[in-house]
Design a protein around this motif. Structure first.
Motif, PDB file in Angstrom:
ATOM      1  N   LYS A  13      45.366  44.506  46.522  1.00 48.03           N
ATOM      2  CA  LYS A  13      45.132  45.870  46.037  1.00 48.03           C
ATOM      3  C   LYS A  13      43.665  46.115  45.698  1.00 48.03           C
ATOM      4  O   LYS A  13      43.173  47.228  45.770  1.00 48.03           O
ATOM      5  CB  LYS A  13      45.985  46.045  44.770  1.00 48.03           C
ATOM      6  N   TYR A  14      42.948  45.053  45.306  1.00 52.41           N
ATOM      7  CA  TYR A  14      41.573  45.218  44.823  1.00 52.41           C
ATOM      8  C   TYR A  14      40.551  44.594  45.768  1.00 52.41           C
ATOM      9  O   TYR A  14      40.845  43.624  46.459  1.00 52.41           O
ATOM     10  CB  TYR A  14      41.418  44.561  43.450  1.00 52.41           C
ATOM     11  N   VAL A 214      35.439  44.490  40.404  1.00 47.22           N
ATOM     12  CA  VAL A 214      36.501  44.751  41.384  1.00 47.22           C
ATOM     13  C   VAL A 214      36.804  46.252  41.359  1.00 47.22           C
ATOM     14  O   VAL A 214      36.549  46.931  40.359  1.00 47.22           O
ATOM     15  CB  VAL A 214      37.803  43.946  41.099  1.00 47.22           C
ATOM     16  N   ARG A 215      37.311  46.746  42.467  1.00 54.02           N
ATOM     17  CA  ARG A 215      37.719  48.158  42.525  1.00 54.02           C
ATOM     18  C   ARG A 215      38.948  48.249  43.426  1.00 54.02           C
ATOM     19  O   ARG A 215      39.119  47.403  44.327  1.00 54.02           O
ATOM     20  CB  ARG A 215      36.592  49.025  43.083  1.00 54.02           C
ATOM     21  N   PRO A 216      39.781  49.271  43.206  1.00 54.05           N
ATOM     22  CA  PRO A 216      40.922  49.435  44.110  1.00 54.05           C
ATOM     23  C   PRO A 216      40.386  49.653  45.526  1.00 54.05           C
ATOM     24  O   PRO A 216      39.397  50.378  45.695  1.00 54.05           O
ATOM     25  CB  PRO A 216      41.604  50.707  43.595  1.00 54.05           C
ATOM     26  N   MET A 249      41.023  41.471  37.724  1.00 51.81           N
ATOM     27  CA  MET A 249      42.232  42.118  38.248  1.00 51.81           C
ATOM     28  C   MET A 249      43.351  42.084  37.220  1.00 51.81           C
ATOM     29  O   MET A 249      44.065  43.067  37.024  1.00 51.81           O
ATOM     30  CB  MET A 249      42.701  41.397  39.519  1.00 51.81           C
TER      31      MET A 249
END
Ligand code: ADP
Ligand code: ZN
Ligand code: MG
Length: 491
Positions: A13-14, A214-216, A249
């Motif tokens: 997801k990330y 981290v980012r989506p 995360m």
């Protein structure tokens, strides 16, 4: 360790975002702004003077060699070198910084807008941007343990104060810990090739701070970053990033937010610890260094430095692959160190077939050294010996089996190849009749393979050569054997 392993769904997801800040000590004879020796390992507080101790009234004078090295490094990583850069004071208090400020560069660094290419998981190359390279001086060292009175006191060694550094800041372009590892490996290789630093992480002449967020996946804005400090090997950078990515995360998945901070890597525990919330640039109250004029470099100077650059590792690999028909893997091994690559090429150019020199060097010598845990310099066989062996092989005067046996003796007895070859002079069967007799036997014993060969499978010839060589105990003249096998099979 983390509370729980993250599920593959969460991991997918990330997207991690990584940017690295690398400090390297420049290999100058003296410090950045004074005449003190720039030397690791001297007795504490012996390489110091009023300038690097920041005593009142002492004035800095910029070291020309430090500028040269910074310019060379900048050009090697494809940066644009400024004709006019400014030194700035970065103010902060720390016991190992007696001046109370560090001379650095802020808004006008010596170089900007560079890049290096690194290999990625799928084998392609990816360009990682380099924001800037700036010059600065190092601070001293606080010693918290290992001394008799360490339980009571912190000791200071100010020898490192004023050591010239280049700080190389990457763009947040890396997406995996492996890419970060490759970036560091390539950067170090380039700096070593240029001879501007010894990049010795144990001695602290290369240090890395790893920034990560981290980012989506699919989101364009970056997430909040964390800076991981105190990571003293490339392997640990990779581990620290892996840990930190999962930690972030986990926090976000649990509904929390990442705070911008510096964290410390603890190698023993394999985790990071919060150290302090990250100071902002304005906390340092940067201002132009009043004691140093702007650094002015002419176009001619910059182009002169560019002309001094050695052939860099990536270009050298490509050329050697083309010139000597090497595999990418062999070329990478041969070029990992410039001095080694130089020695290989100097030797290979005198040989009948450079590719054979590479093979003998890597498989016969390299393999044995590795098994014994020895360095190249400790090899009993010199480059000249390797060339001699490769030439004998190329001329068909020894078989590869005999070559192996000779090298076994070299390594057993610690003797040079020429010595062993002269003494053992391996027997060679060069009598065509004797070889033909052996070939006839092998042909008679392997009718199926003969059929396959005659049906068009020409590669079967190798099978017969191998069998006859074995039957001759490795003594058949390889060139003659090849020729006779083909003749017999065709006949
Ligand atoms: P700071 O002012 O906190 O030092 P910089 O913008 O100078 O931050 O960046 C420092 C390093 O952090 C650079 O290597 C940069 O690529 C990296 N970086 C910046 N933002 C991010 C982010 N959101 N995630 C990961 N790395 C980042
Ligand atoms: Zn000094
Ligand atoms: Mg910064």
């Amino acid at each position: 360790m983390l509370a729980a392993a993250l599920s593959p769904q969460v991991l997918a997801k990330y997207e991690p975002v990584i940017g690295l800040e690398v400090h390297v000590q420049l290999l100058t004879a003296t410090k950045a702004f004074c005449g003190c020796a720039n030397h690791f390992g001297s007795a504490p507080n012996t390489n110091v003077c009023p300038v690097c101790l920041g005593l009142p009234g002492a004035l800095p004078v910029l070291n020309a060699q430090a500028v040269e090295f910074a310019a060379l490094a900048s050009l090697a990583i494809n940066c644009q070198v400024r004709e006019r850069s400014i030194f700035a004071r970065k103010n902060y208090f720390y016991p190992d910084l007696p001046k109370g400020y560090q001379i650095s560069q802020f808004d006008k660094p010596i170089a900007e807008h560079g890049w290096i290419d690194v290999p990625t998981a799928d084998g392609s190359m990816k360009r990682i941007g380099i924001t800037r390279l700036h010059m600065e001086e190092d601070a001293g060292k606080s010693i918290h343990d290992g001394l008799i009175d360490s339980a009571k006191y912190t000791s200071l060694d100010l020898n490192r104060c004023g050591t010239p550094l280049a700080e190389i800041v990457s763009e947040p372009d890396m997406r995996t810990p492996d890419e970060a590892f490759e970036y560091l490996t390539r950067l170090k290789e380039i700096l070593l090739y240029c001879g501007v630093s010894d990049c010795n992480m144990e001695e602290g002449s290369l240090r890395c701070d790893a920034n990560v967020s981290v980012r989506p996946r699919g989101q364009t804005e970056f997430g909040t970053k964390v800076e991981v400090k105190n990571v003293n090997s490339f392997r640990f950078v990779r581990l620290a990033l892996e840990y930190e990515i999962e930690r972030q995360m986990e926090v976000i998945e649990a509904g929390g937010r990442i705070t911008q901070e510096s964290r410390l890597w603890n190698a023993n525990e394999g985790r990071t610890y919060s150290m302090r919330s990250k100071e902002q640039a304005h906390d340092y109250r940067y201002f132009p260094e009043p004691d140093l004029p702007p650094l002015v470099l002419t176009r001619e100077y910059i182009e002169g430095k560019r002309a001094e650059l050695p052939e860099l590792p990536e270009a050298r690999r490509a050329r050697m692959i083309a010139e000597y028909e090497l595999s990418a893997q062999d070329a990478a091994t041969l070029t990992a160190e410039r001095a080694f690559a130089d020695r290989f090429e100097a030797a290979a150019r005198t040989a009948r077939n450079p590719r054979r020199v590479a093979n003998v060097l890597l498989s016969e010598v390299g393999g044995r050294l590795k098994a014994l845990g020895l360095e190249q310099e400790q090899s009993p066989v010199s480059m000249a010996g390797i060339v001699q062996a490769a030439d004998l092989l190329e001329e068909g005067k020894i078989s590869s089996k005999q070559l192996k046996q000779l090298f076994d003796v070299c390594f057993e007895k610690g003797e040079e190849f020429a010595t062993v070859y002269e003494r053992e002079k391996p027997e060679q069967i060069s009598d065509a009749g004797a070889i033909e007799a052996l070939i006839d036997e092998v042909i008679a014993a392997n009718p199926k393979q003969v059929e396959q060969y005659r049906a068009g499978k020409k590669t079967m010839a190798g099978f017969f050569v191998g069998q006859v060589m074995k039957a001759s105990k490795g003594q058949a003249n390889p060139a003659l054997l090849n020729e006779l096998v083909t003749k017999k099979l065709e006949g």
